[in-house]
Design an enzyme around this catalytic site. Structure first.
Site: not given
Length: 257
Positions: A53, A111
């Site tokens: 994002d 992540y």
């Protein structure tokens, strides 16, 4: 011929990985495709392992592309990087099998989320760290996070804009630790939902401050209700470490499981 690239980027100035059309704002994908097309002297389209994002960074995003241009892997790497903005770099390029797919061949994705945990906001590294002034108990956060392990329905941690067909994901590892003033959360799963990591971190922060007990995370998971979970953590603290692939694809060690 098909190639695989490892790409590093600072997502601060981009509207995300994905190219969103002529008026969608700058994207990592558009910049990379323009640079590769210049090197190839022909249009090049890329496919990535996992979209990020706006404001989220990439440590080793993996992409594949096809080209008939005769270039050595080193030429692709250096030539493309020379044509990219300073916030994007190609770390490596290797020939790939014709049936290799950056997204579908991946076995897992990883992540890392980093929070500066002190009273004073950061002046340095504010584009790559989130900030939480309230003291956090990283050990309590780690214990609470273990309730998320395994294959579960993560509806409580998906965004309302998530377009995934279902919310079941296999969370393979999650670790929370304090490193000086920084609290770091590392997560590995077969795949992630939209905002899933940031929503998990936002909920873990409430455990870390003592506002919620450690077993609250398990309650959220079972309840599958996004509206009662914690807020979405800011994007700048999140880095897509990269995907993991089976050894059969002969990719660099950092993306091989």
């Amino acid at each position: 011929m098909r190639y695989a690239l490892g790409v590093e980027y600072d997502g601060s100035e981009f509207q995300g990985w994905q190219q969103l059309g002529e008026h969608g704002g700058p994207s990592v994908q558009a910049s990379l495709q323009a640079a590769l097309s210049s090197v190839a002297d022909a249009p090049v389209q890329v496919v990535c392992a996992g979209r990020t994002d706006a404001g989220v960074h990439g440590e080793c995003q993996v992409v594949h592309f096809d080209s008939d241009a005769h270039r050595e892997p080193r030429g692709w790497m250096l030539g493309t990087t020379a044509r990219l903005p300073p916030s994007i770099a190609v770390r490596w390029c290797v020939p790939a099998a014709a049936d290799f797919h950056a997204r579908f061949s991946a076995r897992a994705r990883r992540y890392r989320y980093r929070l500066l945990n002190r009273q004073i906001r950061p002046a340095l590294y504010r584009q790559t760290l989130s900030w939480e002034r309230r003291p956090l108990d990283a050990d309590a956060m780690h214990v609470a996070a273990q309730a998320l392990l395994g294959e579960n329905d993560f509806s409580a941690f998906r965004s309302v804009q998530c377009q995934a067909l279902h919310a079941r994901r296999n969370l393979q590892a999650i670790h929370v630790q304090r490193i000086g003033e920084v609290v770091e959360v590392q997560v590995q799963a077969n795949a992630f939902l939209h905002h899933m990591v940031r929503n998990i971190v936002g909920s873990l922060i409430l455990v870390g401050t003592g506002e919620q007990p450690a077993d609250w995370i398990a309650t959220l998971l079972a309840g599958r209700d996004r509206t009662v979970a914690g807020p979405t953590a800011p994007p700048q603290g999140l880095v897509f470490i990269g995907p993991l692939y089976p050894a059969e694809w002969h990719l660099p060690a950092e993306v091989t499981q």
